[in-house]
Design a protein around this motif. Structure first.
Motif, PDB file in Angstrom:
ATOM      1  N   UNK A 169      51.918 113.310  39.230  1.00  0.00           N
ATOM      2  CA  UNK A 169      51.996 114.672  39.223  1.00  0.00           C
ATOM      3  C   UNK A 169      50.640 115.235  39.612  1.00  0.00           C
ATOM      4  N   UNK A 170      50.872 116.345  40.523  1.00  0.00           N
ATOM      5  CA  UNK A 170      49.669 116.993  40.782  1.00  0.00           C
ATOM      6  C   UNK A 170      48.846 117.743  39.723  1.00  0.00           C
ATOM      7  N   UNK A 171      47.609 117.532  39.663  1.00  0.00           N
ATOM      8  CA  UNK A 171      47.149 118.136  38.574  1.00  0.00           C
ATOM      9  C   UNK A 171      47.203 119.667  38.536  1.00  0.00           C
ATOM     10  N   UNK A 172      47.141 120.267  39.798  1.00  0.00           N
ATOM     11  CA  UNK A 172      47.249 121.848  39.655  1.00  0.00           C
ATOM     12  C   UNK A 172      48.833 122.168  39.020  1.00  0.00           C
ATOM     13  N   UNK A 173      49.710 121.205  39.049  1.00  0.00           N
ATOM     14  CA  UNK A 173      51.150 121.770  38.657  1.00  0.00           C
ATOM     15  C   UNK A 173      51.101 121.213  36.921  1.00  0.00           C
ATOM     16  N   UNK A 174      50.390 120.577  36.494  1.00  0.00           N
ATOM     17  CA  UNK A 174      50.351 120.451  35.012  1.00  0.00           C
ATOM     18  C   UNK A 174      49.144 120.718  34.079  1.00  0.00           C
TER      19      UNK A 174
ATOM     20  N   UNK B 120      45.963 122.989  32.838  1.00  0.00           N
ATOM     21  CA  UNK B 120      45.493 124.555  33.067  1.00  0.00           C
ATOM     22  C   UNK B 120      44.101 124.571  34.028  1.00  0.00           C
ATOM     23  N   UNK B 121      43.850 125.620  34.648  1.00  0.00           N
ATOM     24  CA  UNK B 121      42.855 125.597  35.625  1.00  0.00           C
ATOM     25  C   UNK B 121      41.431 125.311  35.260  1.00  0.00           C
ATOM     26  N   UNK B 122      41.323 125.623  34.031  1.00  0.00           N
ATOM     27  CA  UNK B 122      39.706 125.347  33.408  1.00  0.00           C
ATOM     28  C   UNK B 122      39.845 123.850  33.191  1.00  0.00           C
ATOM     29  N   UNK B 123      40.732 123.215  32.752  1.00  0.00           N
ATOM     30  CA  UNK B 123      40.758 121.529  32.492  1.00  0.00           C
ATOM     31  C   UNK B 123      40.635 121.023  34.000  1.00  0.00           C
ATOM     32  N   UNK B 124      41.398 121.399  34.660  1.00  0.00           N
ATOM     33  CA  UNK B 124      41.361 120.922  36.181  1.00  0.00           C
ATOM     34  C   UNK B 124      39.806 120.985  36.653  1.00  0.00           C
ATOM     35  N   UNK B 125      39.322 122.227  36.547  1.00  0.00           N
ATOM     36  CA  UNK B 125      37.965 122.391  36.982  1.00  0.00           C
ATOM     37  C   UNK B 125      37.188 121.255  36.379  1.00  0.00           C
ATOM     38  N   UNK B 126      37.281 121.047  35.220  1.00  0.00           N
ATOM     39  CA  UNK B 126      36.377 120.124  34.149  1.00  0.00           C
ATOM     40  C   UNK B 126      36.522 118.641  34.833  1.00  0.00           C
TER      41      UNK B 126
END
Length: 88
Positions: free
Chosen positions: A4-9, A11-17
Protein backbone atom coordinates in the motif's frame (compact mmCIF):
# COMPACT_ATOMS: atom_id res chain seq x y z
CA UNK A 1 1.30 -9.66 0.34
CA UNK A 2 -0.28 -6.47 -0.93
CA UNK A 3 1.71 -3.26 -0.84
CA UNK A 4 0.00 0.00 0.00
CA UNK A 5 1.14 3.53 -0.69
CA UNK A 6 1.95 5.34 2.54
CA UNK A 7 0.06 8.40 1.31
CA UNK A 8 -3.10 6.31 1.13
CA UNK A 9 -2.94 4.75 4.61
CA UNK A 10 -0.90 7.00 6.91
CA UNK A 11 -1.72 10.42 8.34
CA UNK A 12 0.44 13.13 6.72
CA UNK A 13 2.32 13.87 9.95
CA UNK A 14 3.31 10.23 10.39
CA UNK A 15 4.31 9.94 6.73
CA UNK A 16 6.57 12.98 7.08
CA UNK A 17 8.16 11.50 10.21
CA UNK A 18 8.79 8.14 8.48
CA UNK A 19 10.34 9.90 5.49
CA UNK A 20 13.07 11.18 7.82
CA UNK A 21 14.23 7.57 8.28
CA UNK A 22 13.42 5.83 5.01
CA UNK A 23 12.47 7.13 1.58
CA UNK A 24 11.41 5.22 -1.50
CA UNK A 25 12.18 1.78 -0.03
CA UNK A 26 9.79 -0.94 1.02
CA UNK A 27 9.15 -1.32 4.71
CA UNK A 28 7.35 -4.16 6.47
CA UNK A 29 5.21 -3.25 9.46
CA UNK A 30 4.44 -6.40 11.49
CA UNK A 31 1.25 -7.02 13.37
CA UNK A 32 1.40 -6.50 17.12
CA UNK A 33 2.85 -9.60 18.79
CA UNK A 34 -0.35 -10.29 20.71
CA UNK A 35 -2.18 -10.89 17.39
CA UNK A 36 0.29 -13.48 16.13
CA UNK A 37 -1.10 -16.99 15.91
CA UNK A 38 0.81 -20.22 15.63
CA UNK A 39 1.55 -22.19 12.51
CA UNK A 40 -1.50 -23.99 11.12
CA UNK A 41 -3.98 -22.53 13.57
CA UNK A 42 -5.77 -20.23 11.15
CA UNK A 43 -6.09 -22.86 8.41
CA UNK A 44 -6.92 -25.75 10.74
CA UNK A 45 -3.88 -27.77 9.65
CA UNK A 46 -2.55 -28.04 13.19
CA UNK A 47 -5.85 -29.53 14.36
CA UNK A 48 -6.00 -31.99 11.47
CA UNK A 49 -2.46 -33.21 12.13
CA UNK A 50 -3.19 -33.60 15.84
CA UNK A 51 -6.26 -35.69 15.00
CA UNK A 52 -4.27 -37.79 12.50
CA UNK A 53 -1.50 -38.37 15.03
CA UNK A 54 -4.01 -39.42 17.70
CA UNK A 55 -5.52 -41.84 15.20
CA UNK A 56 -2.08 -43.27 14.37
CA UNK A 57 -1.35 -43.80 18.07
CA UNK A 58 -4.75 -45.41 18.59
CA UNK A 59 -4.18 -47.85 15.71
CA UNK A 60 -0.72 -48.64 17.07
CA UNK A 61 -2.04 -49.40 20.55
CA UNK A 62 -4.67 -51.66 18.97
CA UNK A 63 -2.04 -53.86 17.37
CA UNK A 64 -1.20 -52.25 14.02
CA UNK A 65 2.46 -52.46 13.09
CA UNK A 66 4.60 -49.53 12.02
CA UNK A 67 4.66 -51.05 8.51
CA UNK A 68 0.85 -51.12 8.42
CA UNK A 69 0.72 -47.47 9.47
CA UNK A 70 3.37 -46.49 6.88
CA UNK A 71 1.19 -47.90 4.12
CA UNK A 72 -2.04 -46.39 5.44
CA UNK A 73 -0.69 -42.85 6.03
CA UNK A 74 2.09 -42.74 3.40
CA UNK A 75 4.63 -41.70 6.03
CA UNK A 76 8.10 -43.05 6.73
CA UNK A 77 8.64 -45.49 9.55
CA UNK A 78 10.72 -42.89 11.35
CA UNK A 79 7.84 -40.38 11.18
CA UNK A 80 5.40 -42.97 12.52
CA UNK A 81 7.77 -43.82 15.38
CA UNK A 82 8.17 -40.11 16.28
CA UNK A 83 4.40 -39.69 16.40
CA UNK A 84 4.02 -42.77 18.62
CA UNK A 85 6.77 -41.70 21.03
CA UNK A 86 5.37 -38.17 21.26
CA UNK A 87 1.85 -39.47 21.96
CA UNK A 88 2.92 -41.70 24.85
Amino acid sequence: MNYKNGRDVLPPSLLTELQKYIQGDLIYIPKPSNQRIGWGEASGTRKLLAERNAEIYSFYTNGWTVSDLERKYHLSGESIRKIIVKAR
